[in-house]
Design a protein around this motif. Structure first.
Motif, PDB file in Angstrom:
ATOM      1  N   HIS A 185       0.867  -1.185   0.000  1.00 13.58           N
ATOM      2  CA  HIS A 185       0.000   0.000   0.000  1.00 13.58           C
ATOM      3  C   HIS A 185       0.897   1.227   0.000  1.00 13.58           C
ATOM      4  O   HIS A 185       1.491   1.587   1.012  1.00 13.58           O
ATOM      5  CB  HIS A 185      -0.908   0.016   1.232  1.00 13.58           C
ATOM      6  N   GLU A 186       1.021   1.833  -1.159  1.00 15.28           N
ATOM      7  CA  GLU A 186       1.846   3.031  -1.315  1.00 15.28           C
ATOM      8  C   GLU A 186       0.947   4.228  -1.604  1.00 15.28           C
ATOM      9  O   GLU A 186       0.124   4.199  -2.523  1.00 15.28           O
ATOM     10  CB  GLU A 186       2.850   2.844  -2.461  1.00 15.28           C
ATOM     11  N   ARG A 187       1.100   5.282  -0.831  1.00 20.02           N
ATOM     12  CA  ARG A 187       0.289   6.487  -0.988  1.00 20.02           C
ATOM     13  C   ARG A 187       0.794   7.343  -2.142  1.00 20.02           C
ATOM     14  O   ARG A 187       1.995   7.458  -2.387  1.00 20.02           O
ATOM     15  CB  ARG A 187       0.327   7.310   0.302  1.00 20.02           C
ATOM     16  N   GLY A 188      -0.131   7.970  -2.835  1.00 21.94           N
ATOM     17  CA  GLY A 188       0.213   8.831  -3.956  1.00 21.94           C
ATOM     18  C   GLY A 188       0.797  10.160  -3.513  1.00 21.94           C
ATOM     19  O   GLY A 188       0.419  10.711  -2.467  1.00 21.94           O
ATOM     20  N   LYS A 189       1.713  10.678  -4.323  1.00 21.88           N
ATOM     21  CA  LYS A 189       2.362  11.971  -4.060  1.00 21.88           C
ATOM     22  C   LYS A 189       1.815  12.990  -5.050  1.00 21.88           C
ATOM     23  O   LYS A 189       2.454  13.323  -6.045  1.00 21.88           O
ATOM     24  CB  LYS A 189       3.881  11.827  -4.182  1.00 21.88           C
TER      25      LYS A 189
ATOM     26  N   THR B 105       2.303   6.157  -8.229  1.00 22.11           N
ATOM     27  CA  THR B 105       2.202   6.941  -6.993  1.00 22.11           C
ATOM     28  C   THR B 105       2.875   8.301  -7.122  1.00 22.11           C
ATOM     29  O   THR B 105       2.431   9.273  -6.514  1.00 22.11           O
ATOM     30  CB  THR B 105       2.839   6.193  -5.805  1.00 22.11           C
ATOM     31  N   ASP B 106       3.932   8.378  -7.914  1.00 23.68           N
ATOM     32  CA  ASP B 106       4.716   9.607  -8.005  1.00 23.68           C
ATOM     33  C   ASP B 106       5.022   9.934  -9.464  1.00 23.68           C
ATOM     34  O   ASP B 106       6.175   9.920  -9.892  1.00 23.68           O
ATOM     35  CB  ASP B 106       6.019   9.438  -7.203  1.00 23.68           C
TER      36      ASP B 106
ATOM     37  N   PRO C  65      -5.047  11.759  -4.713  1.00 26.47           N
ATOM     38  CA  PRO C  65      -4.809  10.542  -5.513  1.00 26.47           C
ATOM     39  C   PRO C  65      -6.040   9.637  -5.559  1.00 26.47           C
ATOM     40  O   PRO C  65      -6.800   9.547  -4.594  1.00 26.47           O
ATOM     41  CB  PRO C  65      -3.664   9.848  -4.763  1.00 26.47           C
TER      42      PRO C  65
ATOM     43  N   ILE D 176      -2.533  -0.142  -4.341  1.00 22.98           N
ATOM     44  CA  ILE D 176      -2.663  -1.325  -3.504  1.00 22.98           C
ATOM     45  C   ILE D 176      -2.410  -2.542  -4.378  1.00 22.98           C
ATOM     46  O   ILE D 176      -3.082  -2.731  -5.409  1.00 22.98           O
ATOM     47  CB  ILE D 176      -4.071  -1.411  -2.860  1.00 22.98           C
TER      48      ILE D 176
ATOM     49  N   TYR E  32     -11.529   3.061   1.773  1.00 17.11           N
ATOM     50  CA  TYR E  32     -11.865   3.742   0.524  1.00 17.11           C
ATOM     51  C   TYR E  32     -13.343   3.495   0.190  1.00 17.11           C
ATOM     52  O   TYR E  32     -13.826   2.368   0.277  1.00 17.11           O
ATOM     53  CB  TYR E  32     -10.995   3.239  -0.620  1.00 17.11           C
TER      54      TYR E  32
ATOM     55  N   PRO F 288      -7.446   5.879  -5.508  1.00 18.95           N
ATOM     56  CA  PRO F 288      -6.987   4.543  -5.120  1.00 18.95           C
ATOM     57  C   PRO F 288      -7.175   3.540  -6.256  1.00 18.95           C
ATOM     58  O   PRO F 288      -8.192   3.566  -6.968  1.00 18.95           O
ATOM     59  CB  PRO F 288      -7.877   4.188  -3.920  1.00 18.95           C
TER      60      PRO F 288
ATOM     61  N   ASP G 214      -3.113   6.251  -5.109  1.00 21.38           N
ATOM     62  CA  ASP G 214      -2.780   5.357  -4.008  1.00 21.38           C
ATOM     63  C   ASP G 214      -2.811   3.955  -4.586  1.00 21.38           C
ATOM     64  O   ASP G 214      -3.835   3.531  -5.146  1.00 21.38           O
ATOM     65  CB  ASP G 214      -3.813   5.442  -2.877  1.00 21.38           C
TER      66      ASP G 214
END
Length: 386
Positions: free
Chosen positions: A84-88, A116-117, A92, A132, A169, A94, A130
Motif C-alpha cells: 500500500h503506497e500512498r500517492g504523491k 504513486t509519483d 490521488p 494497492i 476507501y 486509489p 494510491d
C-alpha cells in the motif's frame, strides 16, 4: 480488522536448503536439436540454475522488495499480504492491481512508483494514485485457502473488504490481468457502486465463443478467435488442463524440486512474453529468479495452481459489465480477444493497442502500462474530488 506492517525475511534454513538442492539436481536428457519445441530447453535451464546457485543474491532482492510499504491483515480467516503506497499528488485515486499465474504481486512492482509519483517520472502530479497490490490468497506471502470453492469471485469479495473495511476507501479503480482480470471483472459485476472503472489487459479464454455452435451469429473476428484460441489450447494449454483437473499431483514435484519449479515457470515466461524466443531480451536473470523464488520460499506453487481447478468447477458466468472499462492489448499476449466481443460485454471507454509487450504487461512495458492507466483514469479525477 487489524493491519500489521510486514517485511519479507526468509530464514537462512530455507536458503541453505535451496542451495543444497541446486547442487544436486538430477537432470533429464533432451533430444538433440529439439530446443524449446517439447518444453523448457535443458541447456538454458541449466544455465539459469547455475546462476541461481552461484551468483543470485536473494538478500539483495529481498531488500529491494522491502522498499515498498507492505502489510498483512486477516480477511475471512485468510492472511492477505499487500503493498500500500500512498500517492504523491493532489487527491490521488486509489487503485487495486491484481496479478495472475505464474507471476505474483511482483508483476506490478515496476509501475508502483510510476503511479504513486508520476511527477518524478516526467508525468503530472495530479495523475497520482494510491496503489494497492495484494498477493492472491494461495500465492506468495498471503495465506492459503484450506477449503474448496475458492475462486475469482471469492477473491473479489475479499478485495471489497480490503479496500473498504480495512483501508477505508469508498470508491476506487480496479485493474488486472490473467487471474487478476477475472477477479477485477467479478468486482465490477457485483459491486459497480464501488468502482470508478476497471482496467484490463486481457479477458481470459472466452469459453462461450469456443463452444458457440451458430457460426453465423459470430463476427469474422470472433470466428478467427475460435480457431486461433482452440489451436493455442491444443498446443500450449497442457498446463491449464493439468492445473484445472489434478493440481495436487503436480504440486509434489514442483514443491520438492527448485529446478522443476523453474522449468515449469520459465516456459511460460518465454512463451507468453514479447521476448521473441530470447528470455533475457525482456527479463534479467534476477527478474526471472525472483519471480520463481517467491513461489519457492513460500512453498505456494501447489496452492497457487488450485485456483485453476476452482475457477473451472465453481465459478459462475458473468454477464455484461457496465462499469467503465479501459482495455490495453499487448500484441504478444496469448489468445488475443476479438474487439467485437469485448465491446458487447464491457462498457469500453478506452481501447489501446500497444506496439510491443506480452502477457506480463507491467513487467515488460511498465511505462506504457502506467501511461495507459493514467489516461484511462483522468475522467474520474473530478468525481474523486467530490
Amino acid at each position: 480488522m487489524t493491519v500489521e506492517r510486514f517485511r519479507i525475511h526468509v530464514s537462512d534454513n530455507i536458503l541453505d536448503d535451496l542451495k543444497e538442492r541446486l547442487h544436486r539436481v538430477r537432470w533429464p536428457d533432451q533430444l538433440e536439436g529439439s530446443g524449446w519445441e517439447r518444453g523448457t530447453d535443458l541447456y538454458e535451464l541449466q544455465s539459469l540454475v547455475s546462476y541461481w546457485r552461484d551468483q543470485y543474491d536473494w538478500r539483495a532482492q529481498e531488500a529491494e522488495l522491502n522498499r515498498f510499504s507492505q502489510y498483512r491483515c486477516t480477511i475471512d480467516g485468510i492472511d492477505v499480504h499487500f503493498v500500500h503506497e500512498r500517492g504523491k499528488g493532489p487527491n490521488p485515486i486509489p487503485i487495486i492491481l491484481t496479478h495472475g499465474w505464474p507471476d505474483s504481486y511482483l508483476r506490478y512492482h515496476k509501475i508502483i512508483s510510476l503511479l504513486t509519483d508520476p511527477e518524478s517520472h516526467g508525468g503530472r502530479p495530479e495523475d497520482a494514485f494510491d496503489v494497492i497490490v495484494p498477493s492472491l490468497p494461495g500465492f506468495g506471502f498471503s495465506g492459503r485457502p484450506t477449503q474448496p470453492g475458492f475462486n475469482n469471485l471469492t477473491v473479489s469479495e475479499m478485495w471489497v473488504k480490503l479496500m473498504t473495511s480495512v483501508l477505508g476507501y469508498s470508491r476506487f479503480v480496479a485493474a488486472g490481468g490473467d487471474i487478476g482480470s477475472g477477479v477485477t471483472r467479478n468486482l465490477a459485476a457485483n459491486h459497480p457502486e464501488l468502482l470508478y472503472g476497471i482496467h484490463l489487459t486481457d479477458v481470459g479464454i472466452i469459453r462461450d465463443l469456443l463452444s458457440a455452435h451458430n457460426e453465423d451469429a459470430l463476427t469474422e473476428e470472433e470466428r478467427q478467435y475460435k480457431i486461433s484460441a482452440s489451436r493455442w489450447i491444443a498446443q500450449e494449454g497442457g498446463y491449464m488442463s493439468l492445473q484445472s483437473t489434478k493440481p495436487q499431483t503436480l504440486a509434489y514435484g514442483l514443491s520438492d524440486s527448485p529446478a522443476g519449479l523453474a522449468g515449469w515457470i520459465l516456459e511460460k515466461f518465454r512463451a507468453w512474453s514479447d521476448c521473441k524466443g530470447n528470455l533475457l531480451q525482456k527479463f534479467s536473470e534476477d527478474d526471472l529468479l525472483t519471480a520463481i523464488m517467491i513461489y519457492w520460499v513460500t512453498n505456494t506453487i501447489g496452492s497457487s495452481t488450485r485456483i485453476y481447478y476452482e475457477n473451472s468447477h465453481t465459478l459462475p458466468p458473468l454477464g455484461r459489465i457496465e462499469v467503465p472499462a479501459g482495455i490495453a492489448i499487448f500484441p504478444a499476449d496469448i489468445a488475443l480477444p476479438p474487439k467485437s466481443w469485448i465491446m458487447r460485454n464491457l462498457n469500453v471507454t478506452r481501447w489501446s493497442e500497444m506496439p510491443s509487450g506480452g502477457h506480463f504487461t507491467a513487467m515488460e512495458e511498465p511505462e506504457r502500462m502506467a501511461d495507459d492507466i493514467r489516461a484511462f483514469c483522468r475522467p474520474f479525477r473530478a468525481e474523486n474530488n467530490q
